[in-house]
Scaffold this motif. Structure first.
Motif, PDB file in Angstrom:
ATOM      1  N   SER A  32       1.007  -1.176  -0.051  1.00  0.00           N
ATOM      2  CA  SER A  32      -0.005   0.147   0.058  1.00  0.00           C
ATOM      3  C   SER A  32       0.814   1.224  -0.035  1.00  0.00           C
ATOM      4  O   SER A  32       1.883   1.446   0.589  1.00  0.00           O
ATOM      5  CB  SER A  32      -0.822  -0.029   1.289  1.00  0.00           C
ATOM      6  N   GLU A  33       0.540   2.204  -0.752  1.00  0.00           N
ATOM      7  CA  GLU A  33       1.117   3.439  -1.008  1.00  0.00           C
ATOM      8  C   GLU A  33       0.754   4.392   0.126  1.00  0.00           C
ATOM      9  O   GLU A  33       1.533   5.303   0.344  1.00  0.00           O
ATOM     10  CB  GLU A  33       0.983   4.021  -2.303  1.00  0.00           C
ATOM     11  N   HIS A  34      -0.317   4.443   0.790  1.00  0.00           N
ATOM     12  CA  HIS A  34      -0.950   5.278   1.664  1.00  0.00           C
ATOM     13  C   HIS A  34      -0.897   5.044   3.017  1.00  0.00           C
ATOM     14  O   HIS A  34      -1.160   6.032   3.881  1.00  0.00           O
ATOM     15  CB  HIS A  34      -2.506   5.493   1.095  1.00  0.00           C
ATOM     16  N   ILE A  35      -0.770   3.727   3.320  1.00  0.00           N
ATOM     17  CA  ILE A  35      -0.678   3.410   4.670  1.00  0.00           C
ATOM     18  C   ILE A  35       0.854   2.805   5.240  1.00  0.00           C
ATOM     19  O   ILE A  35       1.352   1.746   4.408  1.00  0.00           O
ATOM     20  CB  ILE A  35      -1.649   2.045   4.916  1.00  0.00           C
ATOM     21  N   PRO A  36       1.357   3.350   6.213  1.00  0.00           N
ATOM     22  CA  PRO A  36       2.660   2.817   6.540  1.00  0.00           C
ATOM     23  C   PRO A  36       2.542   1.393   7.119  1.00  0.00           C
ATOM     24  O   PRO A  36       1.699   1.116   7.987  1.00  0.00           O
ATOM     25  CB  PRO A  36       3.212   3.898   7.402  1.00  0.00           C
ATOM     26  N   ILE A  37       3.599   0.621   7.027  1.00  0.00           N
ATOM     27  CA  ILE A  37       3.812  -0.623   7.364  1.00  0.00           C
ATOM     28  C   ILE A  37       3.722  -0.750   9.175  1.00  0.00           C
ATOM     29  O   ILE A  37       3.305  -1.531   9.694  1.00  0.00           O
ATOM     30  CB  ILE A  37       4.911  -1.549   7.002  1.00  0.00           C
ATOM     31  N   LEU A  38       3.990   0.462   9.686  1.00  0.00           N
ATOM     32  CA  LEU A  38       3.978   0.566  10.951  1.00  0.00           C
ATOM     33  C   LEU A  38       2.482   0.619  11.649  1.00  0.00           C
ATOM     34  O   LEU A  38       2.331   0.318  12.812  1.00  0.00           O
ATOM     35  CB  LEU A  38       4.789   1.878  11.590  1.00  0.00           C
ATOM     36  N   VAL A  39       1.714   0.865  11.057  1.00  0.00           N
ATOM     37  CA  VAL A  39       0.360   1.109  11.227  1.00  0.00           C
ATOM     38  C   VAL A  39      -0.280  -0.492  11.426  1.00  0.00           C
ATOM     39  O   VAL A  39      -0.986  -0.666  12.379  1.00  0.00           O
ATOM     40  CB  VAL A  39      -0.641   1.690  10.182  1.00  0.00           C
ATOM     41  N   GLY A  40       0.033  -1.630  10.476  1.00  0.00           N
ATOM     42  CA  GLY A  40      -0.141  -2.798  10.605  1.00  0.00           C
ATOM     43  C   GLY A  40       0.414  -3.370  11.945  1.00  0.00           C
ATOM     44  O   GLY A  40      -0.290  -4.113  12.615  1.00  0.00           O
ATOM     45  N   VAL A  41       1.735  -3.106  12.008  1.00  0.00           N
ATOM     46  CA  VAL A  41       2.250  -3.611  13.328  1.00  0.00           C
ATOM     47  C   VAL A  41       1.494  -3.156  14.644  1.00  0.00           C
ATOM     48  O   VAL A  41       1.467  -4.038  15.472  1.00  0.00           O
ATOM     49  CB  VAL A  41       3.747  -3.257  13.201  1.00  0.00           C
TER      50      VAL A  41
END
Length: 178
Positions: A32-41
């Motif tokens: 995803s270009e708009h959501i950082p991977i840190l949000v998932g973590v």
């Protein structure tokens, strides 16, 4: 499309379903270009830090301790003592055992699995049909979800932001609020 292919590939390789879902979910945040991977973590960590949801693994642990220590056999003997004298006694034993196990295991599925494993064969050997035996076990396991404490009440309280204590009290003594 890429995520679906990744999920199917992980399953074909032999990755367990839970890890396949986890890696595919993290792949979504990576691609995803708009959501950082840190949000998932952060979402994964926040979900695991929930105090009410800690009850679920402890219910599983309690069921394992009961099976290994012989408490389950004693509950079956107690249920047998209470209602085995009635016609169709083993079916009644199944229902009483579900009511007793409902307050301890908290899971209807775990209750049905345990009873089918322990009481399924004796019910068939005593003359009950396969369909009747499985129906009694399945239906009696449903009582587990209504008796507090149950996993369903805990999850409903957590998701619906309802007091879990009040849900437990409502499961014991139904009270109508107007």
């Amino acid at each position: 499309m890429i995520l679906l292919a990744m999920f199917i590939l992980l399953l074909i390789v032999g990755m367990p379903l839970s890890f396949s879902l986890l890696l595919t979910g993290l792949g979504y945040f990576t691609l995803s270009e708009h959501i950082p991977i840190l949000v998932g973590v952060q979402r994964i960590v926040a979900a695991s830090q929930s105090f009410p949801l800690l009850a679920i693994p402890f219910f599983i642990l309690a069921g394992q301790v009961m099976n290994k220590s012989g408490i389950t056999r004693r509950l079956i003997s107690f249920s047998n003592l209470l209602v085995a004298w009635i016609t169709g006694g083993l079916a009644h034993v199944t229902i009483v055992l579900s009511a007793l196990m409902g307050g301890v295991s908290g899971s209807a599925i775990a209750d049905a699995a345990m009873q089918s494993r322990i009481l399924g064969k004796p019910m068939i050997d005593s003359g009950f049909s396969n369909g009747f035996s499985s129906a009694i076990i399945a239906i009696s396991a449903l009582i587990t979800a209504t008796l507090p404490p149950s996993i369903g009440l805990i999850l409903y309280g957590f998701v619906g932001n309802v007091s879990i204590g009040k849900l437990f009290i409502a499961g014991i003594v139904p009270v109508a609020y107007y």
